[in-house]
Design an enzyme around this catalytic site. Structure first.
Site, mmCIF file in Angstrom:
data_model
loop_
_atom_site.group_PDB
_atom_site.id
_atom_site.type_symbol
_atom_site.label_atom_id
_atom_site.label_comp_id
_atom_site.label_asym_id
_atom_site.label_seq_id
_atom_site.Cartn_x
_atom_site.Cartn_y
_atom_site.Cartn_z
ATOM 1 N N LYS A 111 0.833 -1.208 0.000
ATOM 2 C CA LYS A 111 0.000 0.000 0.000
ATOM 3 C C LYS A 111 0.867 1.257 0.000
ATOM 4 O O LYS A 111 0.529 2.247 -0.661
ATOM 5 C CB LYS A 111 -0.926 -0.006 1.224
ATOM 6 C CG LYS A 111 -2.034 -1.042 1.170
ATOM 7 C CD LYS A 111 -3.099 -0.675 0.169
ATOM 8 C CE LYS A 111 -4.181 -1.748 0.068
ATOM 9 N NZ LYS A 111 -4.902 -1.951 1.312
ATOM 10 N N LYS A 194 -7.501 -12.408 -11.480
ATOM 11 C CA LYS A 194 -8.417 -12.275 -10.354
ATOM 12 C C LYS A 194 -9.421 -11.173 -10.634
ATOM 13 O O LYS A 194 -9.045 -10.081 -11.060
ATOM 14 C CB LYS A 194 -7.644 -11.955 -9.072
ATOM 15 C CG LYS A 194 -8.519 -11.796 -7.834
ATOM 16 C CD LYS A 194 -7.677 -11.438 -6.618
ATOM 17 C CE LYS A 194 -8.546 -11.216 -5.383
ATOM 18 N NZ LYS A 194 -7.747 -10.818 -4.203
ATOM 19 N N LYS A 197 -12.172 -5.164 -8.394
ATOM 20 C CA LYS A 197 -12.530 -3.810 -8.794
ATOM 21 C C LYS A 197 -11.427 -2.814 -8.501
ATOM 22 O O LYS A 197 -11.418 -1.706 -9.034
ATOM 23 C CB LYS A 197 -13.832 -3.382 -8.119
ATOM 24 C CG LYS A 197 -13.852 -3.519 -6.619
ATOM 25 C CD LYS A 197 -15.281 -3.443 -6.112
ATOM 26 C CE LYS A 197 -15.397 -3.937 -4.692
ATOM 27 N NZ LYS A 197 -16.768 -4.145 -4.275
#
Length: 331
Positions: A111, A194, A197
């Site tokens: 992240k 995979k 979204k």
């Protein structure tokens, strides 16, 4: 009876990958276990959603949960922020968690790489809050994907550390719930491995997609120019189409297009039309239930309210015990 805890971030609508990856198995689990399924709205704050979007997304995920088959009479379904005890437990656990171990978490480092301008403390403490979610109900098992395995291992570490520091075997050490052969990985329509979204929203088929939307998405799915010789390996994009067909179509339909591929006679347009029809038929009962639930605000609020009451009852006992173990007592 084992206690099972699992949550999902309210980032919009649930897609076909969510259904096959977890929801379908949750429906089975709720008949055999003491289940707590929650919508992790606290966790979503690391990405700073707007208040309106947050409320709408929580409601949509709750509706999708129930429409897909979760039964509030069998499982405790609640919104994370309706159970404030999770914040207290997260704080108490954090006193025995070290910054260095949080900085080494793989998902945190990823992240930081992907969003360098939003490295907030909530992101760093994500594993502690996740541990609190699980330990709050003294879970035996936790359904986790590959990307969450490290977090579950840290939950076990935090629980064991608490037990050791306070010389009290209070917390169980939860284990991963293994779905075995029931776990199906659903790929994206964009050729990715995979359905997600976060990578490309257009690659997802949502449980709430209208039939015409599903058909349009499938017809736009990535493919290739087709095989030129028998036995030619499939490209990732074409493999994805066959994986999707395996999930929603009849075995003989899948075999027909497999034979067509091996004979170098496949027409991807025909395959996509069939896949779209089968996917629409598969989603249709859930889609219709979603439309029905969207008009029943009182019922959805009742599910959330009653779920929160049951979750708070479990959480209150845990917090009472933990406070006493630590030494918080009235003077």
């Amino acid at each position: 009876m084992d206690t099972v805890v699992s949550g999902i971030r309210p980032t919009g609508f649930l897609h076909l990958g969510n259904y096959f990856g977890a929801l379908r198995n949750f429906i089975k689990m709720q008949n055999e276990n003491n289940c707590y399924f929650f919508i992790a709205d606290y966790h979503s704050l690391t990405t700073h959603p707007t208040p309106g979007d947050l409320r709408t997304n929580v409601k949509n995920v709750l509706i999708d949960y129930v429409a897909a088959g979760l039964d509030p009479e069998k499982a405790t379904i609640y919104v994370q922020s309706d159970v404030p005890q999770v914040c207290e437990l997260s704080l108490l656990l954090s006193m025995n968690v070290y910054v260095g171990e949080l900085q080494r978490v793989a998902s945190f480092k990823e992240k930081v790489r992907r969003q360098p301008n939003n490295v907030n403390a909530g992101l760093l403490n994500y594993p502690v809050l996740m541990a609190a979610d699980i330990l709050l109900h003294r879970a035996d098992k936790v359904p986790v994907g590959k990307d969450q395995e490290q977090h579950l291992e840290m939950t076990r570490d935090f629980a064991q550390r608490f037990n050791h520091i306070y010389q009290n075997e209070y917390f169980k050490l939860p284990v991963a719930y293994n779905f075995g052969n029931d776990l199906i990985k659903i790929p994206g329509l964009d050729g990715s491995t995979k359905m997600s979204k976060s990578d490309n929203e257009g690659s997802c088929v949502y449980l709430s997609d209208a039939p015409e939307v599903v058909r349009k998405k499938i017809m736009k799915a990535v493919s290739d120019s087709g095989p030129t010789e028998p036995g030619q390996p499939k490209s990732q994009a074409v493999e994805n189409l066959f994986s999707l067909m395996k999930a929603v179509s009849a075995p003989d339909t899948l075999q027909y297009f497999e034979d067509q591929y091996q004979a170098c006679q496949i027409r991807y347009g025909d395959m996509k039309k069939q896949l779209a029809a089968d996917m629409i038929a598969f989603i249709q009962p859930i889609y219709e239930r979603i439309l029905e639930l969207r008009s029943k605000d009182d019922y959805i609020s009742k599910i959330a309210r009653e779920g929160a009451e049951k979750a708070r009852e479990s959480a209150a006992k845990t917090i009472k015990d933990v406070r006493e173990i630590i030494g918080f007592k009235a003077l």
